[in-house]
Motif scaffolding. Structure first.
Motif, PDB file in Angstrom:
ATOM      1  N   VAL A 239      18.130  23.330  46.195  1.00 31.35           N
ATOM      2  CA  VAL A 239      19.463  22.635  47.216  1.00 31.35           C
ATOM      3  C   VAL A 239      18.701  21.791  47.570  1.00 31.35           C
ATOM      4  O   VAL A 239      18.526  21.213  48.554  1.00 31.35           O
ATOM      5  CB  VAL A 239      19.701  24.158  48.396  1.00 31.35           C
ATOM      6  CG1 VAL A 239      20.435  23.922  49.691  1.00 31.35           C
ATOM      7  CG2 VAL A 239      19.372  25.727  48.185  1.00 31.35           C
ATOM      8  N   THR A 240      19.394  21.071  47.030  1.00 31.60           N
ATOM      9  CA  THR A 240      19.442  19.030  47.561  1.00 31.60           C
ATOM     10  C   THR A 240      20.350  18.434  47.323  1.00 31.60           C
ATOM     11  O   THR A 240      20.728  18.569  46.336  1.00 31.60           O
ATOM     12  CB  THR A 240      17.948  18.582  47.019  1.00 31.60           C
ATOM     13  OG1 THR A 240      18.356  18.311  45.378  1.00 31.60           O
ATOM     14  CG2 THR A 240      16.678  19.697  47.050  1.00 31.60           C
TER      15      THR A 240
ATOM     16  N   ALA B 141      26.093  15.856  48.794  1.00 28.04           N
ATOM     17  CA  ALA B 141      25.977  16.025  47.606  1.00 28.04           C
ATOM     18  C   ALA B 141      25.264  17.113  48.369  1.00 28.04           C
ATOM     19  O   ALA B 141      25.106  18.777  47.439  1.00 28.04           O
ATOM     20  CB  ALA B 141      25.425  15.258  46.493  1.00 28.04           C
ATOM     21  N   TYR B 142      24.765  17.387  49.624  1.00 29.08           N
ATOM     22  CA  TYR B 142      23.752  17.683  49.737  1.00 29.08           C
ATOM     23  C   TYR B 142      24.868  19.176  50.382  1.00 29.08           C
ATOM     24  O   TYR B 142      24.389  20.766  50.295  1.00 29.08           O
ATOM     25  CB  TYR B 142      23.057  17.517  51.249  1.00 29.08           C
ATOM     26  CG  TYR B 142      21.959  18.066  52.328  1.00 29.08           C
ATOM     27  CD1 TYR B 142      21.500  19.324  51.237  1.00 29.08           C
ATOM     28  CD2 TYR B 142      22.578  19.284  53.149  1.00 29.08           C
ATOM     29  CE1 TYR B 142      20.601  20.503  51.660  1.00 29.08           C
ATOM     30  CE2 TYR B 142      21.499  19.903  53.579  1.00 29.08           C
ATOM     31  CZ  TYR B 142      20.961  20.385  52.572  1.00 29.08           C
ATOM     32  OH  TYR B 142      19.929  21.454  53.603  1.00 29.08           O
ATOM     33  N   VAL B 143      25.878  18.631  51.097  1.00 24.96           N
ATOM     34  CA  VAL B 143      26.786  19.609  51.802  1.00 24.96           C
ATOM     35  C   VAL B 143      27.564  20.647  50.711  1.00 24.96           C
ATOM     36  O   VAL B 143      27.496  22.025  50.295  1.00 24.96           O
ATOM     37  CB  VAL B 143      28.167  18.988  52.391  1.00 24.96           C
ATOM     38  CG1 VAL B 143      29.146  20.142  52.985  1.00 24.96           C
ATOM     39  CG2 VAL B 143      27.057  17.905  53.550  1.00 24.96           C
ATOM     40  N   GLU B 144      27.293  20.506  49.191  1.00 25.16           N
ATOM     41  CA  GLU B 144      28.232  21.033  48.329  1.00 25.16           C
ATOM     42  C   GLU B 144      27.083  22.523  47.924  1.00 25.16           C
ATOM     43  O   GLU B 144      27.643  23.563  47.754  1.00 25.16           O
ATOM     44  CB  GLU B 144      28.553  20.125  47.194  1.00 25.16           C
ATOM     45  CG  GLU B 144      29.438  20.472  46.336  1.00 25.16           C
ATOM     46  CD  GLU B 144      30.332  19.907  44.870  1.00 25.16           C
ATOM     47  OE1 GLU B 144      30.784  19.003  45.760  1.00 25.16           O
ATOM     48  OE2 GLU B 144      30.041  19.530  44.186  1.00 25.16           O
ATOM     49  N   ALA B 145      25.564  21.929  47.724  1.00 25.70           N
ATOM     50  CA  ALA B 145      24.622  22.596  47.205  1.00 25.70           C
ATOM     51  C   ALA B 145      24.150  23.765  48.203  1.00 25.70           C
ATOM     52  O   ALA B 145      23.978  24.551  47.761  1.00 25.70           O
ATOM     53  CB  ALA B 145      23.614  21.499  46.823  1.00 25.70           C
ATOM     54  N   ALA B 146      24.398  23.094  49.340  1.00 24.39           N
ATOM     55  CA  ALA B 146      24.251  24.067  50.806  1.00 24.39           C
ATOM     56  C   ALA B 146      24.994  24.722  50.701  1.00 24.39           C
ATOM     57  O   ALA B 146      24.407  26.454  50.707  1.00 24.39           O
ATOM     58  CB  ALA B 146      23.855  23.144  52.215  1.00 24.39           C
ATOM     59  N   ARG B 147      25.763  24.753  50.800  1.00 24.30           N
ATOM     60  CA  ARG B 147      27.442  25.529  50.607  1.00 24.30           C
ATOM     61  C   ARG B 147      27.415  26.442  49.900  1.00 24.30           C
ATOM     62  O   ARG B 147      27.647  27.847  50.262  1.00 24.30           O
ATOM     63  CB  ARG B 147      28.450  24.997  50.878  1.00 24.30           C
ATOM     64  CG  ARG B 147      28.510  24.180  52.066  1.00 24.30           C
ATOM     65  CD  ARG B 147      30.301  24.081  52.900  1.00 24.30           C
ATOM     66  NE  ARG B 147      30.380  22.993  54.450  1.00 24.30           N
ATOM     67  CZ  ARG B 147      30.723  22.740  54.872  1.00 24.30           C
ATOM     68  NH1 ARG B 147      31.721  21.435  53.536  1.00 24.30           N
ATOM     69  NH2 ARG B 147      30.779  21.637  55.656  1.00 24.30           N
ATOM     70  N   GLU B 148      27.174  26.235  48.093  1.00 21.53           N
ATOM     71  CA  GLU B 148      27.099  26.799  47.703  1.00 21.53           C
ATOM     72  C   GLU B 148      25.763  27.867  47.572  1.00 21.53           C
ATOM     73  O   GLU B 148      26.106  28.857  47.530  1.00 21.53           O
ATOM     74  CB  GLU B 148      26.585  26.442  46.085  1.00 21.53           C
ATOM     75  CG  GLU B 148      27.459  25.977  45.344  1.00 21.53           C
ATOM     76  CD  GLU B 148      27.474  25.004  44.109  1.00 21.53           C
ATOM     77  OE1 GLU B 148      26.286  24.515  44.155  1.00 21.53           O
ATOM     78  OE2 GLU B 148      28.483  24.025  43.718  1.00 21.53           O
ATOM     79  N   ALA B 149      24.527  27.366  48.267  1.00 25.78           N
ATOM     80  CA  ALA B 149      23.556  28.601  48.519  1.00 25.78           C
ATOM     81  C   ALA B 149      23.425  29.747  49.783  1.00 25.78           C
ATOM     82  O   ALA B 149      22.727  30.171  50.108  1.00 25.78           O
ATOM     83  CB  ALA B 149      22.557  27.793  48.387  1.00 25.78           C
ATOM     84  N   GLY B 150      24.542  29.001  50.610  1.00 28.68           N
ATOM     85  CA  GLY B 150      25.261  30.230  51.447  1.00 28.68           C
ATOM     86  C   GLY B 150      24.708  30.213  52.648  1.00 28.68           C
ATOM     87  O   GLY B 150      23.992  30.263  53.837  1.00 28.68           O
TER      88      GLY B 150
ATOM     89  N   ALA C  90      18.313   8.113  45.455  1.00 28.36           N
ATOM     90  CA  ALA C  90      18.114   8.976  46.676  1.00 28.36           C
ATOM     91  C   ALA C  90      18.517  11.222  47.222  1.00 28.36           C
ATOM     92  O   ALA C  90      19.170  11.078  45.634  1.00 28.36           O
ATOM     93  CB  ALA C  90      19.395   8.518  48.482  1.00 28.36           C
ATOM     94  N   GLU C  91      17.904  11.304  47.601  1.00 33.37           N
ATOM     95  CA  GLU C  91      17.679  12.689  48.054  1.00 33.37           C
ATOM     96  C   GLU C  91      17.445  12.970  49.661  1.00 33.37           C
ATOM     97  O   GLU C  91      17.181  13.079  50.517  1.00 33.37           O
ATOM     98  CB  GLU C  91      16.810  13.409  46.804  1.00 33.37           C
ATOM     99  CG  GLU C  91      17.051  14.636  47.146  1.00 33.37           C
ATOM    100  CD  GLU C  91      16.425  15.140  45.389  1.00 33.37           C
ATOM    101  OE1 GLU C  91      16.616  13.968  44.601  1.00 33.37           O
ATOM    102  OE2 GLU C  91      16.962  16.011  45.070  1.00 33.37           O
ATOM    103  N   MET C  92      18.742  14.158  49.600  1.00 31.23           N
ATOM    104  CA  MET C  92      18.689  14.998  50.673  1.00 31.23           C
ATOM    105  C   MET C  92      18.309  16.442  50.434  1.00 31.23           C
ATOM    106  O   MET C  92      19.127  17.139  49.705  1.00 31.23           O
ATOM    107  CB  MET C  92      20.408  14.897  51.181  1.00 31.23           C
ATOM    108  CG  MET C  92      20.047  15.414  52.847  1.00 31.23           C
ATOM    109  SD  MET C  92      21.203  14.360  54.050  1.00 31.23           S
ATOM    110  CE  MET C  92      21.237  13.168  54.467  1.00 31.23           C
ATOM    111  N   PHE C  93      17.197  17.015  51.517  1.00 35.93           N
ATOM    112  CA  PHE C  93      17.150  18.563  51.073  1.00 35.93           C
ATOM    113  C   PHE C  93      16.854  18.814  52.832  1.00 35.93           C
ATOM    114  O   PHE C  93      17.228  17.824  53.664  1.00 35.93           O
ATOM    115  CB  PHE C  93      15.955  18.107  50.396  1.00 35.93           C
ATOM    116  CG  PHE C  93      14.759  17.383  50.085  1.00 35.93           C
ATOM    117  CD1 PHE C  93      14.903  16.538  50.057  1.00 35.93           C
ATOM    118  CD2 PHE C  93      13.969  17.916  50.856  1.00 35.93           C
ATOM    119  CE1 PHE C  93      13.517  15.155  49.914  1.00 35.93           C
ATOM    120  CE2 PHE C  93      12.313  17.211  50.552  1.00 35.93           C
ATOM    121  CZ  PHE C  93      12.487  16.028  50.703  1.00 35.93           C
TER     122      PHE C  93
END
Ligand code: HMG
Length: 396
Positions: free
Chosen positions: A180-181, A221-230, A324-327
């Motif tokens: 989830v990043t 990108a993080y918003v998308e990944a986080a939402r996919e992971a609930g 860059a990466e957000m997590f």
């Protein structure tokens, strides 16, 4: 599923530092420009014997000793650095011997400007999550000396230091969220260091804009990944940013909150609570390139681990060039007791202020460094470095 994340961490810094007020005075600049304008107070200055190998070894010695980690449990050692000591042999190879790591260990170096440490961390987390670790831990080390030209605009944003982290299952400090990043990359010429040069070349104003663009790109990108992971992407109580200088973290927080519909005044009003405690160490040390985000995390944990136990914090890593990466991660119950054992800020207590002539003499000696073998500090390197430091003074 078992949690994976940062089990222990430690920092190392050079013996000497410069007061930025002294540098401002020497350069004919109002001290307020450095202290308030850039948000920098002191910067660590590495003497010739304090190369990235010595700094990395010091941080590793501390994390293994104070974190009570058996070196034989390490199966992966990645060093993130952009100020390596050799074009071929990685710092990780020196650490392998100095730290007594086992033969059955993958060791290498990762380079992408300040992003190299995060590249190492992500790889370590995925190595554990994939099952390849087979119960072993990873050692991720970030070690750098940030150098810009003497009397250049970047000069007050230098620094030096290392951060060592143990990555494992059931981590005692911060559990991360594998997979989830949000990452963001673009080919930009904001900051680079040609092979012939020890000093970085930087288009300063452009680099600030590239950082901010990458922040928003990684956030999306993080918003998308986080939402996919609930996961609610904004459910964090603190944020740590890559900190080339303190003011950059403030600019980042303003940009992120503006992107989410807040005003600059609102962002500034929340800055001390949301981000402030992450900046104590960097105000003392300056930019440590690959270790910068993790220095911010160490600073925050040292200041308020007890309050943060059970809470999620956001993390943003930026490397020029750029990637860059957000997590995010959750501070673990019991983390405060481990933080106390790790004495994260202790290396800052045994330093001394350099004079401007001493600092300039160290910078003048930089050119010599590549003609020496990398330093190989003995295990009790803090005391040894002090002796060596005196030796350097005597040489001059
Ligand atoms: P500068 O020429 O000092 O900039 O360069 P400035 O003249 O715009 O002044 C800076 C700030 O001081 C301004 O505030 C002024 O208003 C203020 P801001 O508009 O930014 O809020 N100021 C004053 N404040 C109080 N009293 C005064 C006063 N005078 C002016 N009297 C710069 C600054 C950061 C560009 C330069 O130091 C530099 O090039 N640094 C290196 C590059 C850098 O750190 N870039 C950051 C983003 S890129 C990144 O983070 C990656 C990196 O870590 C490398 C990697 O990835 O490997 C660098």
């Amino acid at each position: 599923m078992q949690s994976i994340g940062i089990d222990a961490m430690a920092i190392a810094v050079p013996e000497g530092y410069l007061e930025l007020r002294d540098l401002a005075e020497a350069r004919g600049v109002p001290p307020a420009k450095y202290v308030d304008g850039l948000g920098v107070v002191r910067m660590a200055v590495a003497a010739p014997h304090e190369d990235p190998v010595a700094l990395a070894a010091d941080a590793v010695r501390r994390v293994l000793d104070l974190g009570e980690i058996d070196p034989s449990t390490i199966g992966l050692c990645i060093v993130g650095t952009e100020t390596a000591v050799d074009h071929s042999k990685p710092i990780a190879a020196y650490l392998h011997r100095l730290a007594g790591l086992p033969d059955r260990c993958r060791v290498y170096e990762a380079k992408h400007a300040c992003f190299g440490g995060t590249a190492g961390l992500m790889t370590a987390v995925d190595w554990i999550a994939s099952g390849s670790a087979r119960g072993r831990k990873a050692l991720v080390v970030c070690s750098d000396i940030a150098r810009y030209g003497v009397k250049s605009a970047g000069e007050p944003t230098q620094g030096a230091g290392a951060v060592a982290m143990i990555i494992s299952t059931n981590p005692r400090l911060v559990a991360l969220e594998p997979g989830v990043t949000g990452s963001f990359a673009r080919d930009v010429d904001d900051f680079w260091r040609p092979l012939y040069s020890k000093d970085a070349v930087v288009d300063g104003k452009h680099s600030v804009q590239c950082y901010l663009d990458a922040l928003i790109g990684a956030y999306e990108a993080y918003v998308e990944a986080a939402r996919e992971a609930g996961i609610d992407p904004d459910a964090v109580v603190r944020r740590c940013y890559h900190v080339p200088y303190g003011k950059m973290a403030r600019k980042a927080h303003r940009a992120l909150l503006a992107h989410r519909g807040h005003t600059e005044d609102e962002a500034d009003a929340r800055f001390a609570d949301d981000v402030g405690s992450s900046l104590h160490f960097s105000a003392e040390i300056g930019n440590v390139y690959t270790g910068s985000l993790y220095l911010a995390l160490a600073s925050m944990l040292e200041a308020e681990a007890r309050v943060l136990e059970g809470e999620r914090i956001g993390l943003f890593s930026y490397g020029s060039g750029c990637c860059a990466e957000m997590f995010a991660g959750r501070v673990q119950q019991g983390a405060a007791a481990i933080v106390e054992k790790l004495a994260l800020g202790a290396p800052l207590a045994s330093r001394r202020a350099l004079t401007i002539p001493e600092y300039e003499a160290i910078r003048a000696a930089d050119a010599e460094i590549d003609r020496r073998p990398p330093s190989e500090p003995p295990v009790a390197s803090v005391a040894a470095r002090r002796v060596a430091f005196t030796g350097v003074e005597a040489e001059r």
